[in-house]
Design a protein around this motif. Structure first.
Motif, short mmCIF file in Angstrom:
data_model
loop_
_atom_site.label_atom_id
_atom_site.label_comp_id
_atom_site.label_asym_id
_atom_site.label_seq_id
_atom_site.Cartn_x
_atom_site.Cartn_y
_atom_site.Cartn_z
N THR A 163 15.57 27.91 26.95
CA THR A 163 15.84 28.07 25.52
C THR A 163 16.42 26.79 24.93
O THR A 163 16.05 26.37 23.83
CB THR A 163 16.86 29.21 25.31
OG1 THR A 163 16.45 30.31 26.10
CG2 THR A 163 16.93 29.61 23.87
N SER A 169 13.67 24.21 24.47
CA SER A 169 12.78 24.54 23.36
C SER A 169 13.42 24.22 22.03
O SER A 169 12.78 23.68 21.12
CB SER A 169 12.42 26.02 23.40
OG SER A 169 11.62 26.30 24.50
N LYS A 170 14.71 24.56 21.92
CA LYS A 170 15.41 24.27 20.67
C LYS A 170 15.48 22.77 20.45
O LYS A 170 15.32 22.29 19.33
CB LYS A 170 16.83 24.86 20.75
CG LYS A 170 17.50 25.10 19.42
CD LYS A 170 16.95 26.31 18.71
CE LYS A 170 17.19 26.26 17.23
NZ LYS A 170 18.55 26.62 16.84
N LEU A 222 12.21 21.50 19.15
CA LEU A 222 12.03 21.85 17.74
C LEU A 222 12.91 21.01 16.83
O LEU A 222 12.57 20.79 15.67
CB LEU A 222 12.36 23.33 17.52
CG LEU A 222 11.28 24.33 17.87
CD1 LEU A 222 11.80 25.74 17.69
CD2 LEU A 222 10.06 24.12 17.01
N THR A 223 14.05 20.53 17.33
CA THR A 223 14.95 19.75 16.48
C THR A 223 14.93 18.28 16.84
O THR A 223 15.84 17.54 16.46
CB THR A 223 16.39 20.27 16.61
OG1 THR A 223 16.77 20.27 17.99
CG2 THR A 223 16.52 21.67 16.06
N ALA A 224 13.90 17.82 17.59
CA ALA A 224 13.85 16.43 18.03
C ALA A 224 13.88 15.49 16.85
O ALA A 224 13.16 15.69 15.87
CB ALA A 224 12.58 16.20 18.86
N GLY A 225 14.74 14.48 16.94
CA GLY A 225 14.86 13.54 15.84
C GLY A 225 15.98 13.92 14.89
O GLY A 225 16.47 13.10 14.13
N ASN A 226 16.37 15.16 14.90
CA ASN A 226 17.46 15.63 14.04
C ASN A 226 18.25 16.64 14.85
O ASN A 226 18.29 17.82 14.52
CB ASN A 226 16.88 16.29 12.80
CG ASN A 226 17.86 16.31 11.65
OD1 ASN A 226 19.07 16.27 11.84
ND2 ASN A 226 17.33 16.39 10.45
N PRO A 227 18.88 16.17 15.94
CA PRO A 227 19.35 17.11 16.95
C PRO A 227 20.61 17.85 16.56
O PRO A 227 21.33 17.47 15.65
CB PRO A 227 19.64 16.19 18.15
CG PRO A 227 19.99 14.88 17.54
CD PRO A 227 19.19 14.77 16.29
N GLU A 228 20.84 18.95 17.28
CA GLU A 228 22.03 19.75 17.04
C GLU A 228 23.26 19.13 17.68
O GLU A 228 24.36 19.59 17.44
CB GLU A 228 21.83 21.16 17.62
CG GLU A 228 20.82 21.98 16.87
CD GLU A 228 20.77 23.40 17.39
OE1 GLU A 228 20.60 24.32 16.58
OE2 GLU A 228 20.88 23.59 18.62
#
Lengths: 556, 352
Positions: free
Chosen positions: B71, B74-75, B78-84
């Motif tokens: 998980t 995957s997250k 999906l947020t690559a380049g603008n990470p959490e």
């Protein structure tokens, strides 16, 4: 009286265009662009081939379809008797029953899922039975109100006349009642089918790996497996099916729907005789039980622990510890605050955009129909598609808005705007154009006349619409599942994650949060009902009517 | 309510919300560590080591978790380049290629990389990530449960198919969990690409339970650590020594055992997330994560072996750990090429 009267059309074109500009840009940027990106992602030969030839895809499509059909049939079968009782009889507690059904309808899907999870025994807790049960509880209001609305207008004299001509009760039902009710039943069936086909929150909470719908599969592929192309293909597949259903139901409606100018001249009678009284009482109690028992079970489960009842789960709501040091990754109280904040912003955005759109639609006259249809588009797509589209569109360069705090409220607002428009449009359309003419004769410019006459009518329906938008935004789960980032999770997301930990305090915390969310939503609905009493030509404050687009005799 | 009052109320509410939003902090003296949910966020010696890092550098470490490795990756994609977050901990050799292909990381070779086992460093492509620990994913069994039921615990993968061990095993979903995927890869290594699905169908027929993550499997469904109903769980080869160390009251023998025929070698990595606004702080954190000060806390908190060769293992570890002679491995290129397909096939066979 509709907006096509020339009076309101005298507004200068640039003014009308200015009004329409903001909603149009909003829908174009945040809806049309993401849908186009989604289609672009999905039209990938590899992904198309992989998804369409995979057995799992068709298993999922098959399951989605048959559970939607089964839910529709079940809800209709269970709902027809309450519809009859509520619309044809007057009995103490009738308004309360209607209010309860409406309140359950507005509840967030996650809460209804949690309630059914709480009430079913362990072996049936997840799976098809649970999903169907949740769908029935949710959509009972639709069948009861939509079919009931028509049934209410059916004059008793028609049935009495048929009886004097010698028809048995069964024959009366067959030849008089059913043909008149058929369009309403068809409408209710179509609405329930659409809601259950695109069911996301309920299936996330109550589904298993084998009983999953297209929406949940899209979510799983995109966020758990990282396979966005396949998810896009599935999204498009769902859009196609939905489009086909909506189109065929519109065609059927046009072909078979008759505008019956029925008007019942007498108030519904009280039940006469012990047989009728027993029947009415039994039906009312059973209906109340179906919707209230799960909610009571929800509160009960939040209090239940391994050794008796306690407020443990409620007291520990600030911590989501799995074992010392290990957290679940979501802070329930923080989620509550996030939910309120996000819902407030989403409501503000939805109300502003919706108000401007409604004003523009009415002012634009005939051309307003395109704007109306365009704004209703997000309603026909699922929230999951909206959220997924937003996630994969705004991810690069100057429009990399994934981390912006406003993206989640925008997604929720997109889901809520059509309802705001619907509930204000009715009022605006019923304003006497003569008032504008009168203002003109007194020397007001077209814009000024419009402002002085139309705008004051806007505030009350807008307040009602704001309440409905807040309820929708609080419980929104589909779009938020894609867009939420660590730190700004909302309450439905926290609830779903807590409910997934079977047994133990964490799940009880999930039930407690669901109860809080239910209470907040019900409070909003009650406030709506009390604050916005219907007036002549006024908008309906009934969320069921607004959502299903049906009109009642009191609406203009 | 008059229109006037309502308007004012609405304006007040909006104003409050604006203030609430605007008052979100954006402190630059912190770094966000994204990890799987079995990384403790407080109260352990691991967290004390991180606190020491904060004291030395003045940078707060915020740990962000949500689910198991699959998980998390995957997250991140999906947020690559603008990470959490700024640094990711815990992507392993089974999920690494998905993360690297998703352009999740920025390259960085940390200070102190010389102390790491060179064979491990060689498995990390282009300095995108750095190895931080090694473990073996094996099926663990509850010694007391088998003694009570007078059963010999199973010893091989084939044993798990036998009727006397029906409904006793809990595994994790390979789509979301790295030990889950590691166990599936172990069966692929053992039975080959033609036989592993049949093995899983037989295992499914023998009542295997599937959950989403290791946390849930070990701490809720396993009979020893979670009080659950299943005495067999896919966990780590170093879980038994951890059980001895944390046992209260103390025990002499490990309460859980390991089926070393089922083991699969797993290497975990850490890396800087692409697009992080706090690159300098992230570099300092990665340097710390491979340093002996942090690596020495790994065995007792995460039940894995540190990649840093300079660290001495706790004596209980040496005594009770089972290091399998021949842990299974699968070629990383094979994993890269077939992982998605294998997960799909597994899902269809076991969950479909």
């Amino acid at each position: 009286m509709d907006g096509r009267r020339p009076g309101l059309n005298r507004l200068p074109r640039p003014f009308v265009a200015g009004l329409a500009a903001v909603p149009v840009v909003f829908v174009a940027v945040f809806y049309l662009w993401p849908v186009a990106t989604l289609v672009g992602h999905g039209v990938d030969a590899d992904a198309l081939h992989h998804v369409l030839t995979s057995r799992r895809t068709w298993d999922v499509v098959w399951f989605t379809t048959w559970q939607a059909v089964a839910s529709t049939v079940l809800t209709l079968a269970i709902g027809i008797i309450p519809a009859h009782v509520i619309s044809r009889f007057r009995f103490p507690g009738r308004r309360l029953l209607i209010g309860t059904l409406t309140a359950v309808f507005v509840l967030p899907t996650v809460v209804v899922g949690a309630a059914v999870l709480a009430v079913l025994p362990g072996s049936l807790e997840r799976g098809v039975v649970a999903i169907l049960a949740a769908h029935v509880v949710f959509n009972l209001a639709v069948v009861v109100r939509v079919v009931g609305a028509t049934w209410e207008q059916l004059p008793a004299d028609m049935e009495a006349a048929a009886a004097t001509l010698g028809a048995s009760p069964a024959a009366v039902l067959r030849t008089v009642t059913l043909p008149i009710l058929r369009p309403a039943i068809a409408t209710a069936a179509a609405i329930v089918f659409l809601f259950t086909f695109t069911s996301f929150g309920v299936v996330r909470v109550l589904g298993t790996a084998t009983s999953t719908t297209i929406e949940v599969e899209v979510w799983r592929r995109a966020t758990q497996l990282g396979d966005t192309a396949a998810a896009a293909v599935l999204s498009m597949l769902q859009l196609l099916v939905l489009g086909a259903v909506v189109w065929s139901s519109a065609v059927a409606h046009r072909r078979h729907g008759r505008a019956l100018a029925l008007r019942s001249h007498s108030a519904p009678p009280r039940p006469r005789g012990p047989g009728q009284r027993r029947y009415v009482a039994g039906a009312a109690i059973a209906t109340a039980a179906v919707v209230v028992v799960p909610l009571v079970a929800l509160v009960e489960r939040s209090l239940r622990t391994r050794d008796g009842y306690s407020l443990n789960a409620w007291r520990r709501l600030g911590r989501s510890e799995v074992r010392p040091g290990i957290q679940l990754g979501v802070d329930p109280l923080e989620a509550l605050v996030n939910s309120m904040r996000t819902a407030a912003w989403a409501t503000a955005i939805a109300v502003v955009i919706g108000a401007l759109a409604a004003l523009a639609i009415v002012a634009a006259g005939a051309a307003g129909r395109f704007l109306d249809a365009g704004l209703a588009l997000p309603l026909g797509t699922s929230a999951v598609t909206i959220g997924f589209g937003l996630l994969i569109t705004f991810d690069d360069g100057w429009y990399d808005w994934r981390a912006s705090w406003w993206l989640v409220p925008v997604g929720q607002a997109l889901v809520a705007v059509p309802f705001v428009v619907r509930s204000t449009l009715g009022v605006l359309r019923s304003i006497e154009p003569d008032l504008v003419h009168a203002a003109a004769t007194l020397g007001a410019s077209p814009v000024r006349a419009w402002r002085e006459v139309v705008l004051p009518h806007l505030w009350r329906p807008l307040a009602v619409a704001a309440g409905l938008a807040a309820a929708i935004a609080l419980g929104e789960f589909g779009a938020t599942s894609f867009l939420s980032r660590r730190g700004n999770e909302t309450l439905p997301i926290a609830i779903e994650r807590l409910l997934g930990r079977t047994g133990g305090t964490l799940q009880s915390q999930g039930f407690a949060l669901a109860a809080i969310l239910a209470a907040a939503t019900v409070a909003i609905v009650v406030f709506l009902d009390v604050a916005g009493a219907p007036r002549r030509g006024g908008s309906s404050t009934d969320p069921v009517r607004i959502t299903t687009g049906t009109r009642s005799p009191e609406d203009g | 309510m008059t229109r006037d009052v309502r308007t004012r109320l609405l304006a007040a509410v909006i104003g409050l919300c604006v203030i609430a939003v605007a008052c979100g902090d954006d402190a630059d003296d912190r770094v966000v560590l994204v990890a799987y949910d079995s990384l403790p966020v407080e109260d352990t010696t691991l967290n004390d080591a991180l606190a020491a890092f904060t004291e030395r550098t003045g940078i707060d470490v915020e740990i962000v978790t949500a689910g198991d490795t699959g998980t998390m990756v995957s997250k991140a994609v999906l947020t690559a380049g603008n990470p959490e977050g700024d640094v990711m901990w815990g992507v392993d050799n089974t999920f690494l290629s998905r993360a690297v292909e998703g352009e999740v990381f920025e390259p960085y070779a940390p200070q102190g990389i010389e102390a790491l086992d060179p064979s491990l460093v060689a498995t990390a492509p282009d300095d995108m990530v750095v190895p931080v620990d090694v473990g073996d994913v094996c099926v663990n069994y509850d010694v007391a449960w088998f003694a009570e039921h007078q059963l010999d615990p199973p010893t091989t993968l084939d044993d798990l198919l036998r009727p006397e061990y029906a409904d006793l095993l809990v595994v994790e979903n390979p789509a979301t969990s790295s030990p889950g995927l590691a166990f599936v890869l172990a069966t692929i290594a053992e039975y080959g690409e033609d036989g592993w699905l049949d093995y899983w169908r037989a295992l499914d027929a023998n009542g295997v339970e599937v959950v989403d993550g290791w946390n849930e499997a070990y701490y809720e469904r396993f009979s020893w650590a979670g009080g659950g109903p299943k005495p067999l769980v896919v966990s780590y080869g170093s879980s038994p020594p951890a059980e001895v160390i944390f046992a209260d009251p103390p025990v002499d023998a490990a309460p859980t055992g390991v089926m070393d025929d089922t083991c699969f070698r797993q290497i975990e990595y850490a890396g800087i997330l692409r697009g992080t606004p706090r690159r300098a702080a992230a570099e300092l954190l990665v340097d710390f994560l491979v340093s002996a000060d942090f690596q020495r806390e790994l065995p007792l908190n995460l039940f894995v072996y540190p990649a840093n060769g300079d660290v001495e293992l706790p004596p209980e570890f040496v005594e009770y750990a089972v290091i399998p002679e021949q842990p299974r491995t699968v070629d990383p290129d094979d994993i890269d090429a077939h992982r998605a397909e294998w997960i799909d096939q597994w899902t269809a066979a076991v969950l479909g």
